[in-house]
Write an enzyme that holds these catalytic residues in place. Sequence first.
Site, short mmCIF file in Angstrom:
data_model
loop_
_atom_site.label_atom_id
_atom_site.label_comp_id
_atom_site.label_asym_id
_atom_site.label_seq_id
_atom_site.Cartn_x
_atom_site.Cartn_y
_atom_site.Cartn_z
N GLU A 128 0.84 -1.20 0.00
CA GLU A 128 0.00 0.00 0.00
C GLU A 128 0.87 1.24 0.00
O GLU A 128 2.02 1.20 0.50
CB GLU A 128 -0.84 0.03 1.29
CG GLU A 128 -2.26 -0.45 1.12
CD GLU A 128 -3.20 0.61 0.55
OE1 GLU A 128 -2.77 1.44 -0.29
OE2 GLU A 128 -4.38 0.60 0.92
N ASP A 145 -4.31 4.38 6.45
CA ASP A 145 -4.93 5.46 7.22
C ASP A 145 -5.82 4.80 8.29
O ASP A 145 -5.33 4.37 9.33
CB ASP A 145 -5.72 6.34 6.23
CG ASP A 145 -6.32 7.58 6.85
OD1 ASP A 145 -6.74 7.53 8.02
OD2 ASP A 145 -6.39 8.61 6.17
N LYS A 160 -0.50 5.95 9.29
CA LYS A 160 -0.97 6.96 10.24
C LYS A 160 -1.44 6.21 11.49
O LYS A 160 -2.61 5.82 11.58
CB LYS A 160 -2.14 7.76 9.65
CG LYS A 160 -1.77 8.60 8.43
CD LYS A 160 -2.99 9.38 7.92
CE LYS A 160 -2.68 10.15 6.67
NZ LYS A 160 -3.87 10.78 6.06
N PHE A 177 -2.86 15.13 5.83
CA PHE A 177 -3.15 14.70 4.47
C PHE A 177 -1.92 14.96 3.61
O PHE A 177 -1.37 16.06 3.62
CB PHE A 177 -4.36 15.44 3.89
CG PHE A 177 -4.75 14.90 2.56
CD1 PHE A 177 -5.48 13.73 2.45
CD2 PHE A 177 -4.34 15.53 1.40
CE1 PHE A 177 -5.81 13.20 1.21
CE2 PHE A 177 -4.67 15.01 0.15
CZ PHE A 177 -5.40 13.85 0.07
N VAL A 178 -1.46 13.93 2.91
CA VAL A 178 -0.21 14.05 2.14
C VAL A 178 -0.44 13.74 0.66
O VAL A 178 -1.35 12.99 0.31
CB VAL A 178 0.89 13.12 2.72
CG1 VAL A 178 1.32 13.60 4.10
CG2 VAL A 178 0.44 11.67 2.78
N ASP A 186 -2.39 10.93 -4.07
CA ASP A 186 -3.04 12.02 -4.80
C ASP A 186 -3.95 12.86 -3.94
O ASP A 186 -4.41 12.43 -2.88
CB ASP A 186 -3.89 11.43 -5.93
CG ASP A 186 -5.14 10.73 -5.40
OD1 ASP A 186 -5.00 9.81 -4.57
OD2 ASP A 186 -6.25 11.13 -5.78
P1 IMP Z 1 -7.71 3.49 4.61
O1 IMP Z 1 -8.63 2.49 4.01
O2 IMP Z 1 -8.46 4.46 5.53
O3 IMP Z 1 -6.51 2.88 5.32
O4 IMP Z 1 -7.19 4.41 3.45
C1 IMP Z 1 -6.22 3.98 2.56
C2 IMP Z 1 -6.31 4.68 1.26
O5 IMP Z 1 -6.78 6.02 1.42
C3 IMP Z 1 -4.92 4.81 0.62
O6 IMP Z 1 -4.66 3.76 -0.24
C4 IMP Z 1 -5.02 6.13 -0.10
O7 IMP Z 1 -5.52 5.94 -1.40
C5 IMP Z 1 -6.02 6.94 0.68
N1 IMP Z 1 -5.38 7.89 1.62
C6 IMP Z 1 -5.32 7.81 2.96
N2 IMP Z 1 -4.66 8.85 3.49
C7 IMP Z 1 -4.28 9.62 2.42
C8 IMP Z 1 -3.53 10.84 2.32
O8 IMP Z 1 -3.06 11.45 3.31
N3 IMP Z 1 -3.32 11.29 1.05
C9 IMP Z 1 -3.79 10.67 -0.06
N4 IMP Z 1 -4.49 9.53 0.00
C10 IMP Z 1 -4.74 9.00 1.24
#
Ligand code: IMP
Length: 181
Positions: free
Chosen positions: A100, A104, A132, A153-154, A160
């Site tokens: 990945e 997040d 995170k 947020f990055v 992206d």
């Molecule tokens: P999760 O399912 O909440 O862990 O989110 C994972 C997905 O969210 C990643 O594969 C990213 O595509 C997107 N994502 C999470 N945080 C960020 C961020 O800070 N910047 C850009 N995309 C993010």
Amino acid sequence: MLKVKDKYFEDYILQTQIQKRVKEIAQQIDQEYKANNPLIIAVLNGAFRFVADLSSQINIDCEVAFVRLSSYQGTESSHAVKEVFGLPENLKGRKIILVEDIVDSGLTLKELLPKVKKAGAASVDICTLLLKPKAFQYDYEIKFVGFEIENDFVVGYGLDYDEAGRCLNAIYKLKSDTKNV
Ligand code: IMP
């Protein structure tokens, strides 16, 4: 300061830091998997950059495949994970590394993990460039982590903001005072 679409970002993780860390993770993978021919499954779109560099630094035999699923729109997780596309068919007995760009909440991998395990994988490890920890809501193990970051947020290096910023060579974080610009 960098402008991506309507938002302003500041320097966060330099290209040189990323390259150094990617190399270290590749060395760990070399050690860990040796002759096991792991199958690396990268989550599109965000991980395209990380997996390209990572695989170029890995010195053991490995295979690379891609899956696609999306849970993110704008700068806040929608918490609506969609279907998984492209999971390779024969995972029976394979040692899998799920790659990945960023973990997040952890929801995306929480959805993907059981599907890979159910397909008969011998083992499944997770490798993410960014984590995170304060946002992570699950208890599955994340074996390889490039950098732990705050709940910022990055963008950049595959990540992206509404599809913009993926091709940047470094990682930038949203300037907190411009979140609503
Ligand atoms: P999760 O399912 O909440 O862990 O989110 C994972 C997905 O969210 C990643 O594969 C990213 O595509 C997107 N994502 C999470 N945080 C960020 C961020 O800070 N910047 C850009 N995309 C993010």
